[in-house]
Design a protein around this motif. Sequence first.
Motif, PDB file in Angstrom:
ATOM      1  N   TYR A   1      -6.351 -28.693  33.980  1.00 49.61           N
ATOM      2  CA  TYR A   1      -6.257 -30.075  34.455  1.00 49.61           C
ATOM      3  C   TYR A   1      -4.890 -30.686  34.217  1.00 49.61           C
ATOM      4  O   TYR A   1      -4.423 -31.498  35.021  1.00 49.61           O
ATOM      5  CB  TYR A   1      -7.356 -30.922  33.809  1.00 49.61           C
ATOM      6  CG  TYR A   1      -8.710 -30.617  34.392  1.00 49.61           C
ATOM      7  CD1 TYR A   1      -9.115 -31.174  35.602  1.00 49.61           C
ATOM      8  CD2 TYR A   1      -9.594 -29.743  33.749  1.00 49.61           C
ATOM      9  CE1 TYR A   1     -10.345 -30.884  36.152  1.00 49.61           C
ATOM     10  CE2 TYR A   1     -10.831 -29.441  34.283  1.00 49.61           C
ATOM     11  CZ  TYR A   1     -11.201 -30.012  35.493  1.00 49.61           C
ATOM     12  OH  TYR A   1     -12.406 -29.715  36.046  1.00 49.61           O
ATOM     13  N   SER A   2      -4.215 -30.341  33.123  1.00 49.38           N
ATOM     14  CA  SER A   2      -2.876 -30.903  32.901  1.00 49.38           C
ATOM     15  C   SER A   2      -1.895 -30.364  33.928  1.00 49.38           C
ATOM     16  O   SER A   2      -1.032 -31.093  34.429  1.00 49.38           O
ATOM     17  CB  SER A   2      -2.397 -30.578  31.480  1.00 49.38           C
ATOM     18  OG  SER A   2      -2.238 -29.182  31.301  1.00 49.38           O
ATOM     19  N   GLN A   3      -2.000 -29.077  34.267  1.00 52.79           N
ATOM     20  CA  GLN A   3      -1.122 -28.513  35.287  1.00 52.79           C
ATOM     21  C   GLN A   3      -1.416 -29.122  36.661  1.00 52.79           C
ATOM     22  O   GLN A   3      -0.500 -29.398  37.439  1.00 52.79           O
ATOM     23  CB  GLN A   3      -1.286 -26.999  35.335  1.00 52.79           C
ATOM     24  CG  GLN A   3      -0.702 -26.275  34.127  1.00 52.79           C
ATOM     25  CD  GLN A   3      -0.871 -24.765  34.213  1.00 52.79           C
ATOM     26  OE1 GLN A   3      -1.362 -24.252  35.212  1.00 52.79           O
ATOM     27  NE2 GLN A   3      -0.473 -24.074  33.166  1.00 52.79           N
ATOM     28  N   ARG A   4      -2.697 -29.347  36.946  1.00 56.12           N
ATOM     29  CA  ARG A   4      -3.046 -29.967  38.223  1.00 56.12           C
ATOM     30  C   ARG A   4      -2.504 -31.388  38.291  1.00 56.12           C
ATOM     31  O   ARG A   4      -2.008 -31.829  39.335  1.00 56.12           O
ATOM     32  CB  ARG A   4      -4.566 -29.974  38.371  1.00 56.12           C
ATOM     33  CG  ARG A   4      -5.063 -30.499  39.705  1.00 56.12           C
ATOM     34  CD  ARG A   4      -6.571 -30.443  39.787  1.00 56.12           C
ATOM     35  NE  ARG A   4      -7.058 -29.080  39.607  1.00 56.12           N
ATOM     36  CZ  ARG A   4      -8.361 -28.767  39.545  1.00 56.12           C
ATOM     37  NH1 ARG A   4      -9.269 -29.716  39.638  1.00 56.12           N
ATOM     38  NH2 ARG A   4      -8.724 -27.515  39.382  1.00 56.12           N
ATOM     39  N   TRP A   5      -2.572 -32.108  37.171  1.00 53.21           N
ATOM     40  CA  TRP A   5      -2.048 -33.471  37.123  1.00 53.21           C
ATOM     41  C   TRP A   5      -0.528 -33.482  37.312  1.00 53.21           C
ATOM     42  O   TRP A   5       0.020 -34.329  38.016  1.00 53.21           O
ATOM     43  CB  TRP A   5      -2.444 -34.091  35.791  1.00 53.21           C
ATOM     44  CG  TRP A   5      -1.958 -35.495  35.609  1.00 53.21           C
ATOM     45  CD1 TRP A   5      -2.369 -36.612  36.285  1.00 53.21           C
ATOM     46  CD2 TRP A   5      -0.972 -35.933  34.680  1.00 53.21           C
ATOM     47  NE1 TRP A   5      -1.704 -37.722  35.833  1.00 53.21           N
ATOM     48  CE2 TRP A   5      -0.836 -37.340  34.849  1.00 53.21           C
ATOM     49  CE3 TRP A   5      -0.199 -35.293  33.707  1.00 53.21           C
ATOM     50  CZ2 TRP A   5       0.056 -38.096  34.087  1.00 53.21           C
ATOM     51  CZ3 TRP A   5       0.679 -36.050  32.954  1.00 53.21           C
ATOM     52  CH2 TRP A   5       0.801 -37.431  33.144  1.00 53.21           C
TER      53      TRP A   5
END
Length: 319
Positions: free
Chosen positions: A302-306
Amino acid sequence: MSLVSLGEQITIYGGCILIVFGVIGGIFNVIILLSLKTFRQCPSGFYLTLMSFVNIGELLFGLLSRVIIFGFEVDWNATSIVFCKFRLTCFLLCALISYTCLCLAIIDQYLATSTRPHWQQWCNNKIAYRLILLFTFIWIVHLIPYPIMLQHVISPTTNKVTCTSTNPSMVIYRNYYVGLFLAGYIPDIITLVFGILAYRNIRQIGYRTIPLVRRELDKQLTVMVFAQVIINFLTNVPFSTLFATTFVTTNSKDIFALNVIQFIYNVSIIIFYTYFSSSFYIYMCVSERFRRQFIHVIYQIYSQRWRQELKPNNQIAPY
């Protein structure tokens, strides 16, 4: 400070802590269980996901209302008959579905870790979906009389409006059959027995020719669910017993005894709701693999997607 006031303070502060941490933990559970394919493809993962959803509902429909009553002296049950009927029905439905999911999850792990191949064939998502639909239908039908019979009644002891049933048979049915057995001792006994059997199976799983990935997943899920079973047994048995005891002593004229019982009952309610708010933290404590999965999902997926979603906004358009 009287025992009654102390019990109310414990309900307010303890309830707020359980609601905040329980909702956050439930959301994390849902995110992790739905994000990883290993959990989505096994029945126990489905049961735990649904259980996390209804546990959040149990905290919001059950505990939040008590905190508002004691903390802000606002009782929506007494002011709205619609809310009274809706809250109690949803509260009981969430509790019954949660216990059903826990029972099915530990039974599924017992079958999955069994040495008998024809028992392992019962562990698939199609059967899990059908079982949940069946039990949800049964619990909804079972709860139909509740919104019909619930009504506003003035309590003879407090002279306040309460939301309850005046049908003696319905009151006895709810306090003894539902409170003591259906949502009490019966799921406690089922989960404890199958939990011990499943835990015994994984102690012997190292001697079987099973793929490593499957073996580690079965060990992880069995330990996670069995730990939840133990917490459920320790929190639910005292509450179920005190719930029935409180009903028996409602007509007592001994004020001190009633205050003591009410204080113990308020404390037992906080202990009871610990089961619905603690699953995520139980999994984090007992499973190292779940901790790694949590870090992987939150920080890597999720952090990479954000970051990828923010990157185009940070680029300077060429002239």
